[in-house]
Design an enzyme around this catalytic site. Structure first.
Site, PDB file in Angstrom:
ATOM      1  N   TRP A 266      -2.950  -2.632  -1.550  1.00 47.60           N
ATOM      2  CA  TRP A 266      -2.733  -3.725  -2.118  1.00 47.60           C
ATOM      3  C   TRP A 266      -3.559  -5.027  -1.368  1.00 47.60           C
ATOM      4  O   TRP A 266      -3.025  -4.942  -0.260  1.00 47.60           O
ATOM      5  CB  TRP A 266      -1.214  -4.080  -2.253  1.00 47.60           C
ATOM      6  CG  TRP A 266      -0.663  -5.309  -2.988  1.00 47.60           C
ATOM      7  CD1 TRP A 266      -0.741  -5.332  -4.445  1.00 47.60           C
ATOM      8  CD2 TRP A 266      -0.327  -6.529  -2.461  1.00 47.60           C
ATOM      9  NE1 TRP A 266      -0.104  -6.571  -4.578  1.00 47.60           N
ATOM     10  CE2 TRP A 266       0.034  -7.180  -3.368  1.00 47.60           C
ATOM     11  CE3 TRP A 266      -0.343  -7.002  -1.171  1.00 47.60           C
ATOM     12  CZ2 TRP A 266       0.415  -8.606  -3.356  1.00 47.60           C
ATOM     13  CZ3 TRP A 266       0.185  -8.363  -0.920  1.00 47.60           C
ATOM     14  CH2 TRP A 266       0.630  -9.108  -1.763  1.00 47.60           C
TER      15      TRP A 266
ATOM     16  N   GLU B  69       8.510 -12.536 -13.975  1.00 52.30           N
ATOM     17  CA  GLU B  69       7.804 -11.775 -13.410  1.00 52.30           C
ATOM     18  C   GLU B  69       7.244 -10.586 -14.010  1.00 52.30           C
ATOM     19  O   GLU B  69       6.053 -10.109 -13.771  1.00 52.30           O
ATOM     20  CB  GLU B  69       8.427 -10.939 -12.237  1.00 52.30           C
ATOM     21  CG  GLU B  69       9.648 -10.030 -12.321  1.00 52.30           C
ATOM     22  CD  GLU B  69      10.265  -9.396 -11.213  1.00 52.30           C
ATOM     23  OE1 GLU B  69      11.413  -9.171 -11.279  1.00 52.30           O
ATOM     24  OE2 GLU B  69       9.493  -9.138 -10.244  1.00 52.30           O
TER      25      GLU B  69
ATOM     26  N   ARG C  79       4.558   0.615  -6.315  1.00 48.41           N
ATOM     27  CA  ARG C  79       4.484  -0.278  -5.266  1.00 48.41           C
ATOM     28  C   ARG C  79       3.307  -1.293  -5.510  1.00 48.41           C
ATOM     29  O   ARG C  79       3.709  -2.555  -4.334  1.00 48.41           O
ATOM     30  CB  ARG C  79       3.967   0.564  -3.802  1.00 48.41           C
ATOM     31  CG  ARG C  79       5.385   1.556  -3.491  1.00 48.41           C
ATOM     32  CD  ARG C  79       4.578   2.487  -2.236  1.00 48.41           C
ATOM     33  NE  ARG C  79       4.680   1.633  -0.948  1.00 48.41           N
ATOM     34  CZ  ARG C  79       5.616   1.396  -0.104  1.00 48.41           C
ATOM     35  NH1 ARG C  79       6.351   2.203  -0.048  1.00 48.41           N
ATOM     36  NH2 ARG C  79       5.181   0.636   1.104  1.00 48.41           N
TER      37      ARG C  79
ATOM     38  N   GLU D 126      18.648 -15.595 -11.541  1.00 45.23           N
ATOM     39  CA  GLU D 126      18.023 -13.942 -11.817  1.00 45.23           C
ATOM     40  C   GLU D 126      17.261 -13.835 -13.223  1.00 45.23           C
ATOM     41  O   GLU D 126      16.143 -13.233 -13.178  1.00 45.23           O
ATOM     42  CB  GLU D 126      18.974 -13.009 -11.359  1.00 45.23           C
ATOM     43  CG  GLU D 126      18.806 -11.435 -11.532  1.00 45.23           C
ATOM     44  CD  GLU D 126      17.552 -11.153 -10.763  1.00 45.23           C
ATOM     45  OE1 GLU D 126      17.004 -11.612  -9.912  1.00 45.23           O
ATOM     46  OE2 GLU D 126      17.127  -9.974 -11.024  1.00 45.23           O
TER      47      GLU D 126
ATOM     48  N   LYS E  83      13.520 -12.709 -13.550  1.00 46.14           N
ATOM     49  CA  LYS E  83      13.132 -11.511 -14.475  1.00 46.14           C
ATOM     50  C   LYS E  83      12.164 -11.767 -15.419  1.00 46.14           C
ATOM     51  O   LYS E  83      10.892 -11.059 -15.576  1.00 46.14           O
ATOM     52  CB  LYS E  83      14.322 -10.734 -14.930  1.00 46.14           C
ATOM     53  CG  LYS E  83      14.582  -9.316 -14.907  1.00 46.14           C
ATOM     54  CD  LYS E  83      14.688  -8.537 -13.585  1.00 46.14           C
ATOM     55  CE  LYS E  83      13.983  -9.070 -12.440  1.00 46.14           C
ATOM     56  NZ  LYS E  83      14.751  -8.732 -11.244  1.00 46.14           N
TER      57      LYS E  83
ATOM     58  N   ASN F 232      -1.407   1.149   6.315  1.00 42.47           N
ATOM     59  CA  ASN F 232      -0.674   0.203   5.463  1.00 42.47           C
ATOM     60  C   ASN F 232      -0.016  -0.851   6.453  1.00 42.47           C
ATOM     61  O   ASN F 232       0.446  -0.302   7.482  1.00 42.47           O
ATOM     62  CB  ASN F 232       0.526   0.845   4.859  1.00 42.47           C
ATOM     63  CG  ASN F 232       1.425  -0.118   3.970  1.00 42.47           C
ATOM     64  OD1 ASN F 232       1.023  -1.266   3.957  1.00 42.47           O
ATOM     65  ND2 ASN F 232       2.778   0.205   3.769  1.00 42.47           N
ATOM     66  N   GLY F 233      -0.179  -2.198   6.283  1.00 37.80           N
ATOM     67  CA  GLY F 233       0.171  -3.294   7.366  1.00 37.80           C
ATOM     68  C   GLY F 233      -0.774  -4.180   7.766  1.00 37.80           C
ATOM     69  O   GLY F 233      -1.897  -4.375   6.715  1.00 37.80           O
TER      70      GLY F 233
ATOM     71  N   HIS G  39      19.765 -34.214 -14.105  1.00 38.44           N
ATOM     72  CA  HIS G  39      19.373 -34.810 -13.221  1.00 38.44           C
ATOM     73  C   HIS G  39      17.630 -34.667 -12.868  1.00 38.44           C
ATOM     74  O   HIS G  39      17.134 -34.526 -11.957  1.00 38.44           O
ATOM     75  CB  HIS G  39      19.804 -34.343 -11.530  1.00 38.44           C
ATOM     76  CG  HIS G  39      21.264 -34.799 -11.744  1.00 38.44           C
ATOM     77  ND1 HIS G  39      21.858 -36.105 -11.334  1.00 38.44           N
ATOM     78  CD2 HIS G  39      22.434 -34.218 -11.906  1.00 38.44           C
ATOM     79  CE1 HIS G  39      23.072 -36.277 -11.501  1.00 38.44           C
ATOM     80  NE2 HIS G  39      23.541 -34.832 -11.762  1.00 38.44           N
TER      81      HIS G  39
ATOM     82  N   CYS H 254       0.799  -1.125  -0.054  1.00 38.51           N
ATOM     83  CA  CYS H 254       0.152   0.052  -0.001  1.00 38.51           C
ATOM     84  C   CYS H 254       0.800   1.250  -0.051  1.00 38.51           C
ATOM     85  O   CYS H 254       1.863   1.263   0.668  1.00 38.51           O
ATOM     86  CB  CYS H 254      -0.986   0.079   1.281  1.00 38.51           C
ATOM     87  SG  CYS H 254      -1.821  -1.608   1.527  1.00 38.51           S
TER      88      CYS H 254
ATOM     89  N   LYS I 251       6.344  -3.791  -5.154  1.00 39.77           N
ATOM     90  CA  LYS I 251       7.802  -3.471  -5.281  1.00 39.77           C
ATOM     91  C   LYS I 251       8.260  -3.769  -3.814  1.00 39.77           C
ATOM     92  O   LYS I 251       9.414  -4.127  -3.878  1.00 39.77           O
ATOM     93  CB  LYS I 251       7.767  -1.847  -5.522  1.00 39.77           C
ATOM     94  CG  LYS I 251       9.193  -1.437  -5.448  1.00 39.77           C
ATOM     95  CD  LYS I 251       9.947  -2.015  -6.822  1.00 39.77           C
ATOM     96  CE  LYS I 251      11.445  -1.578  -6.703  1.00 39.77           C
ATOM     97  NZ  LYS I 251      12.348  -2.598  -7.386  1.00 39.77           N
TER      98      LYS I 251
HETATM   99  O1  M6R Z   1      13.332  -4.592  -1.392  1.00 41.95           O
HETATM  100  P1  M6R Z   1      13.782  -5.954  -1.551  1.00 41.95           P
HETATM  101  O2  M6R Z   1      15.118  -6.067  -2.231  1.00 41.95           O
HETATM  102  O3  M6R Z   1      14.049  -6.608   0.127  1.00 41.95           O
HETATM  103  O4  M6R Z   1      12.924  -6.702  -2.130  1.00 41.95           O
HETATM  104  C1  M6R Z   1      12.910  -8.171  -2.416  1.00 41.95           C
HETATM  105  C2  M6R Z   1      12.155  -8.796  -3.340  1.00 41.95           C
HETATM  106  O5  M6R Z   1      10.823  -8.691  -3.301  1.00 41.95           O
HETATM  107  C3  M6R Z   1      12.642  -8.320  -4.742  1.00 41.95           C
HETATM  108  O6  M6R Z   1      13.689  -8.336  -5.186  1.00 41.95           O
HETATM  109  C4  M6R Z   1      11.720  -8.977  -6.084  1.00 41.95           C
HETATM  110  O7  M6R Z   1      12.260 -10.326  -5.998  1.00 41.95           O
HETATM  111  C5  M6R Z   1      11.769  -8.111  -7.265  1.00 41.95           C
HETATM  112  N1  M6R Z   1      10.426  -7.659  -7.598  1.00 41.95           N
HETATM  113  C6  M6R Z   1      12.387  -8.965  -8.403  1.00 41.95           C
HETATM  114  O8  M6R Z   1      12.685  -8.299  -9.578  1.00 41.95           O
END
Ligand code: M6R
Length: 611
Positions: free
Chosen positions: A76, A489, A27, A482, A486, A100-101, A505, A2, A606
């Site tokens: 959110w 997502e 966010r 990674e 990417k 938020n929370g 394997h 949020c 985010k």
């Molecule tokens: O703010 P943070 O680095 O702690 O966030 C961790 C993950 O939520 C963040 O890296 C997430 O995996 C990204 N969306 C990946 O691109």
């Protein structure tokens, strides 16, 4: 998660709130709302979907007067579906409130309030806070005392902003385990969950601490903790509003990929003394005395930051000779981590607000030595850890992390060299060579970025695939993971990252003519030959192979792949960072071709501030 914005001043609050919420869109959210005090009553407007829907709802109200105080929220969904009724602000009597929370004890609180005659409209946990605050105010309490009493009954994490119609000049604020900042202006003050929301108006910020309550009017900021007024330090943020904009790029993600040459320079700046092969990081000085006796390093993080930790393990073990473990923060925090005073626990996080990373760090506090590697000044993990190493990536807006990842790699590499020097585990010459290679990174990244158009045309041949496999060995294994994260997502295509040597394997069974395999191929021996063998194995089974490599033309003779993306070579230690860049680009172009919302992918936020 949020986003929160509040305002008290002399301008029309609505414009400030909407502008602030727009800069917090990254966010992630599924509904939005604002409340202003207008002509003796609250004007609350809420809508599901993106902010454009909220703007339409506001336009249909044909407001004529301006309101100088207000609160705004992007939600959110956690408790209750993303509907208009569940959107914030929630109103109860004289109170309008955003949150938020998560309020963990909302069910018993709701039952108690219903018994007292409160009528609930939403399915949310938040609405109990609005009713509770209203009840306390109606019982005759002063606003801050009522806020204090409300927070005392609530269990969980929160940043609350509330308006009281009988005290319409102020915004009430409370914080526990969820970030909130106050922006100081001239004759106006701002409140936000994150810096970009107020950067257009001020760079003077105050970061609230857990347990803080605040009352903000146009001219005053009052903060208290445990009932006593406290002075919180005002900081001046160096981020400028322009760096938080798209700068002519179609998406924030692309801009942030291109930012990397500059921000890696920022991360290195002033930290390297090449002549004596040492790093200058006063923030790590408290570690110097303990470094020689360190027995173990535990790295904790989530998502992309976790991949940075996996890569960091290579540097930390190789340079500093300290055994390293890498754990998902969400797993570590609920396990017996066996942390003792000879263990360094490193929490890596772009935002510094990821709840699991914060929770994992908290598990280590008082047991081991703690270090936060973070991008956001004053974030929660920075305030909890013994030491902080800032990554200097600047604001990262796109949900998909790019420049935060590569600056984390650089920060961990600097840390490894710092420890290596103190522990005498690496010669001055060897340290000098790595540092020299690191200093070449900004220029090497600028060169690497030139493969963008080539990667864009590779993407055209592959964007319709439903699955991808990313393979790499050694230092390129975290890079493969990674790359897969990417792609999945932002393009919603299933992708798996795997150590190439493990492929036989299990995953090799997936391979057929439909399956693109992205092979991250570093020229470093002996893993180069081993990875080429794995490449031949997938090729023999009909896979469509994309090679991303720093190898020479000579090395690559005899390798038949549908595409070979070559990047410049500087040094084995810095190559993984450079090899990651074409993978960021591949994910970006595949997503664009698939028409997804690149900067705000579905279901993602985010900053993940809930478990
Ligand atoms: O703010 P943070 O680095 O702690 O966030 C961790 C993950 O939520 C963040 O890296 C997430 O995996 C990204 N969306 C990946 O691109």
């Amino acid at each position: 998660m949020c986003g929160i914005v509040g305002y008290a001043g002399s301008q029309d609050a609505l414009g400030i709130l909407i502008g602030g919420l727009e800069s917090l869109e990254y966010r992630g959210y599924d509904s939005a709302g604002v409340a202003v005090y207008d002509h003796g009553k609250f004007e609350v407007t809420r809508a599901t979907g993106k902010l454009i829907e909220l703007k339409k709802a506001l336009a249909s109200k044909h407001r004529t007067a301006s309101a100088p105080v207000g609160i705004g929220h992007t939600r959110w969904a956690t408790h209750g579906r993303p509907t208009e009724t569940n959107a914030h602000p929630h109103t109860a009597g004289r109170v309008s409130l955003i949150h938020n929370g998560i309020i963990e004890n909302y069910l018993p609180l709701r039952a108690m309030l219903e018994e007292k005659g409160c009528h609930f409209l939403s399915e949310t946990d938040t609405e109990v806070a609005a009713h509770l605050l209203n009840t306390l105010l109606e019982d005759g309490m002063e606003p801050l005392a009522a806020m204090r009493a409300m927070c005392a009954q609530v269990k969980g994490s929160y940043a609350f902003l509330a308006l009281d119609s009988k005290n319409p000049d102020r915004v009430l604020v409370a914080k526990n385990s969820t970030p909130i900042i106050i922006g100081r202006g001239e004759g106006e003050n701002f409140i936000a969950s994150d810096i970009p929301a107020i950067l257009q108006h001020t760079r003077r910020i105050i970061v609230l601490e857990d347990g803080d309550l605040a009352q903000i009017t146009a001219g005053t900021v009052y903060i208290e903790n445990k009932g006593t007024e406290v002075a919180r330090k005002e900081e001046v943020i160096s981020w400028d509003p322009i760096t938080a904009q798209k700068g002519g790029f179609k998406h924030f993600m692309l801009k942030e990929i291109y930012d990397q040459s500059r921000v890696i320079g920022d991360t290195l700046r002033g930290r390297i003394s090449e002549s004596d092969g040492s790093v200058k990081m006063p923030e790590l000085e408290p570690l110097r005395a303990k470094a020689a006796t360190l027995k173990r390093i535990v790295l904790v993080a989530c998502g992309t930051a976790w991949h940075a930790c996996l890569e960091g393990k290579f540097f930390l073990e190789e340079f500093a000779g300290i055994p390293c473990e890498v754990d998902y923060a969400s797993e570590f925090r609920y396990r017996t981590g066996l942390i003792d005073s000879d263990t360094l626990v490193i929490a890596v996080s772009q935002s510094g607000e990821t709840l699991d990373t914060l929770g994992a760090l908290e598990c280590a506090i008082g047991k081991g030595i703690t270090l936060a590697v973070c991008n956001v000044v004053g974030a929660s993990i920075c305030r909890k850890a013994d030491m902080v190493l800032y990554t200097h990536a600047g604001p990262e807006i796109s949900v998909a992390s790019t420049k935060a990842f590569t600056t984390q790699l650089v920060a961990l590499q600097l840390l490894a060299i710092f420890l290596a020097e103190v522990r005498n585990s690496m010669s001055a010459n060897a340290r000098r060579n790595v540092l020299h290679a690191m200093l070449q990174l900004p220029a090497a990244i600028a060169q690497t970025l030139k493969v963008d158009s080539e990667v864009a045309s590779v993407a055209k041949g592959f964007f319709q695939a439903r699955d991808f496999l990313f393979l790499g060995r050694g230092r390129c294994y975290p890079i493969a993971l990674e790359g897969a994260l990417k792609l999945k997502e932002i393009s919603y295509i299933h992708a798996e990252g795997y150590p190439a040597g493990e492929m036989k394997h299990g995953p090799i069974a997936l391979i057929d003519e439909q399956m693109p395999v992205v092979m991250v191929l570093q020229r470093e021996r002996p893993l180069f030959e081993k990875t080429v063998s794995n490449l031949k194995e997938v090729e023999a089974r009909g896979a469509r192979v994309i090679v991303v490599t720093d190898a020479t033309d000579e090395d690559l003779k005899g390798i038949a792949a549908q595409a070979i993306v070559k990047i410049p070579f500087v040094a084995h230690e810095t190559s993984p960072l450079l090899l990651n860049i074409p993978l960021q680009m591949l994910a970006y172009h595949v997503a664009v071709l698939n028409g997804t919302d690149v900067d705000l992918p579905r279901n993602l936020a985010k900053s993940v501030t809930v478990e």
